[in-house]
Design a protein around this motif. Structure first.
Motif, mmCIF file in Angstrom:
data_model
loop_
_atom_site.group_PDB
_atom_site.id
_atom_site.type_symbol
_atom_site.label_atom_id
_atom_site.label_comp_id
_atom_site.label_asym_id
_atom_site.label_seq_id
_atom_site.Cartn_x
_atom_site.Cartn_y
_atom_site.Cartn_z
ATOM 1 N N THR A 37 16.252 0.814 5.372
ATOM 2 C CA THR A 37 15.218 1.915 5.564
ATOM 3 C C THR A 37 15.259 2.719 4.008
ATOM 4 O O THR A 37 14.117 3.101 3.512
ATOM 5 C CB THR A 37 15.815 3.078 6.338
ATOM 6 N N ILE A 38 16.382 2.981 3.528
ATOM 7 C CA ILE A 38 16.309 3.700 2.327
ATOM 8 C C ILE A 38 15.689 2.936 1.070
ATOM 9 O O ILE A 38 15.053 3.298 -0.005
ATOM 10 C CB ILE A 38 17.895 4.131 1.696
ATOM 11 N N GLU A 39 16.238 1.771 1.055
ATOM 12 C CA GLU A 39 15.702 0.738 -0.085
ATOM 13 C C GLU A 39 14.084 0.601 0.121
ATOM 14 O O GLU A 39 13.398 0.630 -1.181
ATOM 15 C CB GLU A 39 16.227 -0.786 0.187
ATOM 16 N N PHE A 40 13.434 0.430 1.264
ATOM 17 C CA PHE A 40 12.093 0.400 1.254
ATOM 18 C C PHE A 40 11.357 1.808 1.005
ATOM 19 O O PHE A 40 10.603 1.898 0.226
ATOM 20 C CB PHE A 40 11.667 0.008 2.380
ATOM 21 N N LEU A 41 11.865 2.731 1.754
ATOM 22 C CA LEU A 41 11.521 4.246 1.384
ATOM 23 C C LEU A 41 11.408 4.664 0.316
ATOM 24 O O LEU A 41 10.573 5.511 -0.107
ATOM 25 C CB LEU A 41 11.892 5.067 2.624
ATOM 26 N N ALA A 42 12.548 4.393 -0.598
ATOM 27 C CA ALA A 42 12.563 4.934 -1.739
ATOM 28 C C ALA A 42 11.537 4.428 -2.770
ATOM 29 O O ALA A 42 10.894 5.059 -3.538
ATOM 30 C CB ALA A 42 14.060 4.407 -2.584
ATOM 31 N N ALA A 88 8.477 3.499 -1.708
ATOM 32 C CA ALA A 88 7.154 4.026 -0.963
ATOM 33 C C ALA A 88 7.213 5.533 -1.191
ATOM 34 O O ALA A 88 5.708 5.975 -1.476
ATOM 35 C CB ALA A 88 7.313 3.851 0.551
ATOM 36 N N ILE A 89 8.302 6.342 -1.582
ATOM 37 C CA ILE A 89 8.226 7.694 -1.663
ATOM 38 C C ILE A 89 7.800 7.882 -3.193
ATOM 39 O O ILE A 89 6.883 8.536 -3.303
ATOM 40 C CB ILE A 89 9.495 8.329 -1.378
ATOM 41 N N VAL A 90 8.407 7.171 -3.909
ATOM 42 C CA VAL A 90 8.116 7.117 -5.339
ATOM 43 C C VAL A 90 6.543 6.871 -5.904
ATOM 44 O O VAL A 90 6.083 7.511 -6.347
ATOM 45 C CB VAL A 90 9.072 6.369 -6.181
ATOM 46 N N ASP A 91 6.179 5.694 -5.198
ATOM 47 C CA ASP A 91 4.858 5.558 -5.247
ATOM 48 C C ASP A 91 3.931 6.564 -4.913
ATOM 49 O O ASP A 91 3.238 7.014 -5.415
ATOM 50 C CB ASP A 91 4.159 4.335 -4.409
ATOM 51 N N LEU A 92 3.841 7.150 -3.711
ATOM 52 C CA LEU A 92 3.151 8.304 -3.183
ATOM 53 C C LEU A 92 3.230 9.420 -4.088
ATOM 54 O O LEU A 92 2.366 10.098 -4.695
ATOM 55 C CB LEU A 92 3.533 8.644 -1.937
ATOM 56 N N LYS A 93 4.564 9.994 -4.755
ATOM 57 C CA LYS A 93 4.841 11.093 -5.269
ATOM 58 C C LYS A 93 4.221 10.728 -6.819
ATOM 59 O O LYS A 93 3.512 11.711 -7.556
ATOM 60 C CB LYS A 93 6.400 11.380 -5.537
ATOM 61 N N LEU A 94 4.254 9.466 -7.180
ATOM 62 C CA LEU A 94 3.766 9.148 -8.587
ATOM 63 C C LEU A 94 2.466 9.534 -8.633
ATOM 64 O O LEU A 94 1.806 9.794 -9.738
ATOM 65 C CB LEU A 94 3.993 8.002 -8.959
ATOM 66 N N HIS A 95 1.593 9.220 -7.566
ATOM 67 C CA HIS A 95 0.175 9.523 -7.558
ATOM 68 C C HIS A 95 -0.250 10.835 -7.004
ATOM 69 O O HIS A 95 -1.635 10.927 -6.755
ATOM 70 C CB HIS A 95 -0.692 8.492 -6.636
ATOM 71 N N HIS A 99 2.742 -4.493 -6.005
ATOM 72 C CA HIS A 99 1.892 -3.912 -4.949
ATOM 73 C C HIS A 99 1.194 -2.979 -5.066
ATOM 74 O O HIS A 99 -0.095 -2.685 -4.885
ATOM 75 C CB HIS A 99 2.924 -3.633 -3.741
ATOM 76 N N VAL A 100 1.583 -2.010 -6.316
ATOM 77 C CA VAL A 100 1.041 -0.758 -6.345
ATOM 78 C C VAL A 100 0.206 -0.811 -7.854
ATOM 79 O O VAL A 100 -0.909 -0.128 -7.752
ATOM 80 C CB VAL A 100 2.176 0.243 -6.749
ATOM 81 N N PHE A 101 0.679 -1.618 -8.666
ATOM 82 C CA PHE A 101 -0.226 -1.662 -10.094
ATOM 83 C C PHE A 101 -0.887 -2.980 -10.037
ATOM 84 O O PHE A 101 -1.647 -3.275 -11.087
ATOM 85 C CB PHE A 101 1.066 -1.617 -10.977
ATOM 86 N N SER A 112 -0.479 4.205 -3.727
ATOM 87 C CA SER A 112 -0.212 5.474 -2.873
ATOM 88 C C SER A 112 -0.117 5.094 -1.458
ATOM 89 O O SER A 112 0.208 5.980 -0.583
ATOM 90 C CB SER A 112 -1.443 6.360 -2.820
ATOM 91 N N ALA A 113 0.024 3.646 -1.006
ATOM 92 C CA ALA A 113 -0.057 3.218 0.014
ATOM 93 C C ALA A 113 1.063 2.409 0.480
ATOM 94 O O ALA A 113 0.923 1.463 1.543
ATOM 95 C CB ALA A 113 -1.621 2.527 0.473
ATOM 96 N N TYR A 114 2.108 2.037 -0.370
ATOM 97 C CA TYR A 114 3.172 1.171 0.077
ATOM 98 C C TYR A 114 3.944 1.677 1.188
ATOM 99 O O TYR A 114 4.444 0.982 1.946
ATOM 100 C CB TYR A 114 4.074 1.213 -1.191
ATOM 101 N N TYR A 115 3.867 3.134 1.796
ATOM 102 C CA TYR A 115 4.122 3.616 2.974
ATOM 103 C C TYR A 115 3.651 2.623 4.135
ATOM 104 O O TYR A 115 4.146 2.769 5.148
ATOM 105 C CB TYR A 115 3.875 4.927 3.137
ATOM 106 N N SER A 116 2.498 2.274 3.926
ATOM 107 C CA SER A 116 1.847 1.630 4.974
ATOM 108 C C SER A 116 2.586 0.748 5.878
ATOM 109 O O SER A 116 2.450 0.422 7.162
ATOM 110 C CB SER A 116 0.543 1.075 4.580
ATOM 111 N N TYR A 117 3.691 -0.075 5.144
ATOM 112 C CA TYR A 117 4.465 -1.062 5.969
ATOM 113 C C TYR A 117 5.227 -0.050 6.930
ATOM 114 O O TYR A 117 5.350 -0.611 7.996
ATOM 115 C CB TYR A 117 5.490 -1.690 4.967
ATOM 116 N N LEU A 118 5.312 1.119 6.813
ATOM 117 C CA LEU A 118 6.183 1.916 7.596
ATOM 118 C C LEU A 118 5.361 2.295 8.795
ATOM 119 O O LEU A 118 5.740 2.192 10.051
ATOM 120 C CB LEU A 118 6.795 2.976 6.947
ATOM 121 N N TRP A 119 4.223 2.824 8.471
ATOM 122 C CA TRP A 119 3.244 3.381 9.580
ATOM 123 C C TRP A 119 2.948 2.017 10.478
ATOM 124 O O TRP A 119 2.894 1.991 11.748
ATOM 125 C CB TRP A 119 2.123 3.862 9.034
ATOM 126 N N ALA A 120 2.631 0.746 9.695
ATOM 127 C CA ALA A 120 2.614 -0.604 10.494
ATOM 128 C C ALA A 120 3.645 -0.686 11.649
ATOM 129 O O ALA A 120 3.573 -1.415 12.616
ATOM 130 C CB ALA A 120 1.958 -1.873 9.565
#
Length: 664
Positions: free
Chosen positions: A534-539, A541-548, A585-587, A593-601
């Motif tokens: 959970t932490i490895e993935f969310l780290a 995803a959160i960095v991606d969203l905050k970066l943008h 995935h991001v670049f 901004s959407a790597y989180y989408s795996y979590l919502w899915a």
């Protein structure tokens, strides 16, 4: 001689003749495809009749067929078979396609016709209205409503972003291929013999006696970190893999800084406060705040669980007489020790049963039991590399459904990771068109291919990408723009995440020949490690969203990554699954901004899988039929939440995710 890229595909099952295609044919084919498309659009805008759905939006949907064929086959090869000739033209191809996309988006007459139809969308069928709405929003997102100066600047930004995306992806591929890990014979204890054999052969080919030579791909990285007894080897592997693209000739940090700044400027030109707000407007989450809220609600229990897991691992480190503190290169190794000692789970023993041939057959068998599909090997279909296999896909009644290519083994010409793509999408606008899809992975090579051994996580990856393929194959919409996986980014991962469950179920595991006691051990051990995962993935995803979202966009990317992880309280022994410098995935992959989408899915898939488990039959025919009709067949013909609720009878239950991850 006619350019084969401009011809209708005439191979078996309507497949392309890869053997006839050369890299030097692509640029002329793209230019001709653009010329044909331009004439088709001119016919739409020059039509003296008042704009209607048929003469404008449907005509627009019919246009560009030749260019679409050329574009799809190029991106297939550039990602999975990127030889020097393809690399040499990749930037040119991207630039020409970007320029053409801007020309279409900024065509005032075309946009005015689409906007006129959009105002009448309530008079159309739901699928037509969805297509019109998507088309209108696509024009707006492309800058159609901007003034001339803003359009010009947007064109400059888009052109540069396409260039930077190519540079980023090529840097990652080159760095991965050039990052070599040497392991001496006396350091190889614990490493699976099949991998040792490959490493010895690679070293011998380079004249390196007494050594094993490994490439820094993810499969090798995770296997060596899990099994290598030598802590020095594990640290060497971790530093080589996670240090890619952060200095030297393939340094991606300045590339990222420019990408982020340009994305922010683009979003502001279009009237958004940040790129994250722009990117998520058409997602299921709708806003960055909603996506961040979901991640925070999972991060907190995940971090508590990860700290418990770290304590358990440190106990083993200390018990063994070591005086070091658990580090990032230790986690997988000692987690494997915990699973073996506490749960009698032996990852190496599980891996010995998971041959690639068996796992692929299990995926096909699951699709047959769920949806009645049949897969038949096609030796007569041309492929782009000898590793690739072609399969006819038919319905239970024998009617053809489509064609599937599978490409599973790692090689230097292939980008890292795993993905699914389409060479042709399903539609029935004028006649039924069957899809041609492919799945790609980077599993460790073996001869023959079917003997390659996979970890359980790699088996999940195969099923995950197969889930995407099923989404494309089972599509049943009228218009190609709405077909299959052309859905919101945080919905597209739902069918693929869902499919992963069918490889880890006890029934599936026993089908691989795994003994009952080991199957039971897997079930017990699945709960351990969820904090880490959970932490490895969310780290990331959160960095991606905050970066943008950060204003102004950061210029020191390394410091931004470091400071964001520190503010989150991310354990050093876990870190990010994908560091920014090689976060394709991001670049270079559409997930900005959407790597989180795996979590919502995963919220959606956990909820739906609970429906299957509640029946006591993971292949319940009524549920499978409803899933096919209400979700997979729908593509983007309607709002994804409508599709989900049509299947489940209610909105998603977020708590299902916490239950699935044992974080409730």
């Amino acid at each position: 001689m006619p350019n084969p890229l401009l011809q209708e595909w005439g191979g078996p099952a309507g497949s392309p003749d890869f053997a006839a295609i050369r890299a030097d044919q692509f640029l002329p084919a793209i230019d001709e495809g653009i010329r044909l498309s331009r004439a088709e659009l001119a016919a739409i805008t020059g039509n003296p009749a008042a704009p209607t759905f048929a003469n404008t939006v449907e005509a627009l949907e019919r246009s560009g067929a030749v260019l679409a064929r050329v574009r799809r086959i190029f991106w297939t090869l550039s990602s999975a078979q990127a030889d020097d000739a393809i690399h040499a033209i990749e930037a040119d191809v991207s630039a020409r396609l970007t320029a053409w996309g801007l020309e279409v988006s900024h065509d005032v007459a075309l946009f005015e016709r689409v906007a006129t139809v959009w105002k009448t969308r309530e008079t159309l069928t739901p699928e037509q209205a969805r297509l019109v709405d998507n088309s209108y929003k696509g024009f707006v997102a492309g800058g159609a409503a901007l003034d001339a100066a803003a359009k010009h600047r947007l064109a400059e930004i888009s052109t540069r972003l396409s260039e930077l995306g190519v540079i980023f992806g090529q840097n990652v591929l080159a760095a991965t291929n050039e990052t070599e890990i040497l392991v001496a014979d006396d350091e190889s204890d614990g490493i699976p013999e099949d991998q040792c054999a490959l490493g010895r052969a690679a070293a011998a080919a380079r004249g390196l006696a007494g050594q094993h030579l490994f490439r820094a791909d993810r499969g090798t990285y995770e296997s060596l970190l899990t099994f290598a007894d030598s802590r020095a080897v594990r640290e060497r592997v971790w530093r080589a893999f996670t240090g890619r693209c952060q200095s030297g000739p393939y340094d991606n940090l300045p590339v990222i800084a420019e990408i982020v700044a340009l994305r922010d400027e683009k979003a502001r030109l279009l009237g958004y406060a940040s790129y994250a707000q722009y990117a998520l407007e058409d997602s299921m989450a709708k806003t960055p705040e909603a996506a961040a809220g979901l991640m925070d609600r999972v991060w907190r229990p995940g971090l508590v669980q990860a700290r418990r897991e770290a304590e358990a691992l440190q106990q083993i480190v200390t018990r063994d007489g070591n005086d070091f503190e658990l580090a990032a290169w230790d986690w997988r190794y000692f987690a494997d020790r915990v699973r073996r000692e506490r749960f009698a789970y032996d990852a190496a023993a599980v891996r010995s049963h998971l041959s690639l041939g068996k796992v692929r057959s299990a995926a096909f068998a699951a699709a047959e039991r769920l949806y009645g599909l049949r897969f038949t090997r096609r030796e007569d279909v041309a492929v782009y590399h000898p590793d690739v296999c072609a399969w006819s896909v038919d319905n239970a009644d024998g009617t053809p459904l489509g064609l599937l290519f599978t490409d599973y083994l790692a090689r230097p010409e292939k980008h890292g990771g795993a993905w699914m793509g389409s060479l042709r999408v399903q539609e029935k606008m004028d006649a039924a068109v069957r899809p041609i899809v492919y799945t790609v992975a980077n599993f460790t090579r073996a001869e023959p291919e079917d003997d390659a051994l996979l970890t359980l996580d790699e088996a999940r990856t195969l099923f995950h990408e197969f889930g995407h393929a099923l989404h494309a194959l089972l599509s049943d919409v009228t218009y190609p723009s709405l077909a299959g996986t052309a859905v919101a980014r945080d919905f597209v991962e739902f069918p693929s995440k869902l499919m992963e469950h069918w490889v880890a179920s006890p029934e599936a595991l026993r089908g691989f020949g795994i003994p009952d006691d080991l199957v039971e051990a897997i079930g017990r051990a699945e709960t351990f490690g969820q904090g880490f995962a959970t932490i490895e993935f969310l780290a990331s995803a959160i960095v991606d969203l905050k970066l943008h979202q950060t204003q102004p966009p950061p210029t020191d990317i390394a410091a931004f990554e470091r400071d964001t992880l520190a503010a989150l309280g991310t354990p050093d022994a876990i870190g990010m699954r994908h560091r920014l410098a090689y976060f394709t995935h991001v670049f270079d992959g559409g997930y900005a901004s959407a790597y989180y989408s795996y979590l919502w899915a995963e919220v959606l898939d956990a909820d739906v899988f609970e429906a299957f488990t509640a029946t006591g039959n993971l292949f319940d025919p009524e549920l499978a039929d409803r899933l096919r009709r209400e979700v997979l067949a729908q593509g983007d013909a309607r709002d994804p939440m409508t599709s989900f609720t049509a299947f489940r009878g209610r909105a998603p239950d977020e708590a299902a995710l916490l239950r699935a991850r044992s974080l409730a």
